[in-house]
Design a protein around this motif. Structure first.
Motif, mmCIF file in Angstrom:
data_model
loop_
_atom_site.group_PDB
_atom_site.id
_atom_site.type_symbol
_atom_site.label_atom_id
_atom_site.label_comp_id
_atom_site.label_asym_id
_atom_site.label_seq_id
_atom_site.Cartn_x
_atom_site.Cartn_y
_atom_site.Cartn_z
ATOM 1 N N ALA A 81 0.833 -1.224 0.098
ATOM 2 C CA ALA A 81 -0.040 -0.057 0.016
ATOM 3 C C ALA A 81 0.871 1.287 -0.114
ATOM 4 C CB ALA A 81 -0.938 0.005 1.223
ATOM 5 N N ALA A 82 1.986 1.330 0.702
ATOM 6 C CA ALA A 82 2.884 2.311 0.836
ATOM 7 C C ALA A 82 3.504 2.662 -0.581
ATOM 8 C CB ALA A 82 4.004 2.111 1.870
ATOM 9 N N VAL A 83 3.944 1.560 -1.364
ATOM 10 C CA VAL A 83 4.430 1.637 -2.538
ATOM 11 C C VAL A 83 3.519 2.259 -3.421
ATOM 12 C CG1 VAL A 83 5.235 0.193 -4.477
ATOM 13 C CG2 VAL A 83 6.076 -0.296 -2.313
ATOM 14 N N GLU A 84 2.299 1.830 -3.620
ATOM 15 C CA GLU A 84 1.150 2.292 -4.175
ATOM 16 C C GLU A 84 0.844 3.911 -4.257
ATOM 17 O OE1 GLU A 84 -0.200 0.956 -6.953
ATOM 18 O OE2 GLU A 84 1.170 -0.766 -6.631
ATOM 19 N N VAL A 85 0.807 4.081 -2.944
ATOM 20 C CA VAL A 85 0.468 5.536 -2.552
ATOM 21 C C VAL A 85 1.761 6.464 -2.871
ATOM 22 C CG1 VAL A 85 0.344 7.246 -0.707
ATOM 23 C CG2 VAL A 85 -1.030 4.974 -0.455
ATOM 24 N N LEU A 86 3.086 6.025 -2.781
ATOM 25 C CA LEU A 86 4.059 6.816 -3.271
ATOM 26 C C LEU A 86 4.068 6.955 -4.806
ATOM 27 C CD1 LEU A 86 6.560 8.438 -2.463
ATOM 28 C CD2 LEU A 86 7.795 6.344 -2.352
ATOM 29 N N ALA A 87 3.641 5.729 -5.386
ATOM 30 C CA ALA A 87 3.861 5.705 -6.814
ATOM 31 C C ALA A 87 2.805 6.651 -7.450
ATOM 32 C CB ALA A 87 3.445 4.181 -7.347
ATOM 33 N N ARG A 88 1.570 6.803 -6.618
ATOM 34 C CA ARG A 88 0.681 7.621 -7.270
ATOM 35 C C ARG A 88 1.100 8.989 -7.380
ATOM 36 N NH1 ARG A 88 -2.889 10.204 -4.205
ATOM 37 N NH2 ARG A 88 -2.627 8.759 -2.689
#
Length: 188
Positions: A81-88
């Motif tokens: 989830a942290a990867v996805e938030v940062l990727a966004r």
């Protein structure tokens, strides 16, 4: 990517809200955030922006700054989830060409952050960022709790002592002292 530890932003007092233009919320997953400064003329940074460059971790939800992070357990789902938030953020705010490129950059940032967490859970980490020879450098230090029985006054800037005296209050005439210093300088 396996579950393990990641840093979370930590706020021990309200100072981050004064030091940085945007403070991270306590408890956000964090990365070092040096990528925010890659296209910045570091010599022109001043005030809160300079403070953010020198010592600010980035909370990945808010993209706010935090002086301290704490090593915390992170499940596989939390890490993803942290990867996805940062990727966004990297895609939408920082112009990554597509979501996959943003995700790869986010994974790299999360891995760097995880590499700081080879410490016991609850360890507090601070960072000093600088520019040397055209490159951004990061140095980290771990803050440790004082041992039981250690001098409780060590490191304090002020120590207040209660007295029973009813004598006159001490006063200082700072303006008078300043005027006296100017008068002395003029005579010299």
């Amino acid at each position: 990517m396996s579950a393990g530890r990641l840093p979370r932003t930590l706020r021990l007092d309200p100072s981050d809200t004064f030091v940085f233009a945007r403070a991270a919320e306590p408890g956000e997953w964090a990365v070092t955030g040096s990528f925010l400064f890659f296209d910045t003329d570091l010599a022109t940074l001043a005030g809160k922006e300079r403070a953010a460059f020198r010592s600010g971790f980035i909370g990945i939800d808010s993209l706010g700054f935090s002086t301290l992070v704490v090593v915390s357990e992170a499940s596989e789902a939390e890490r993803e989830a942290a990867v996805e938030v940062l990727a966004r953020h990297i895609h939408e705010r920082f112009g990554a060409p597509d979501r996959e490129a943003a995700r790869a950059a986010a994974r790299e940032e999360i891995e760097v952050a995880a590499s700081l967490c080879n410490l016991p859970v609850g360890s507090v980490v601070a960072m000093h960022r600088s520019e040397r020879d055209g490159e951004i450098r990061e140095e980290f230090r771990t803050l440790h709790q004082r041992a039981a029985g250690a001098d409780p006054l060590h490191g304090r800037a002020f120590h207040f002592v209660e007295t029973d005296e009813d004598g006159p209050e001490e006063q200082a005439d700072l303006v008078g002292l300043l005027n006296g210093a100017f008068a002395g300088a003029e005579r010299a």
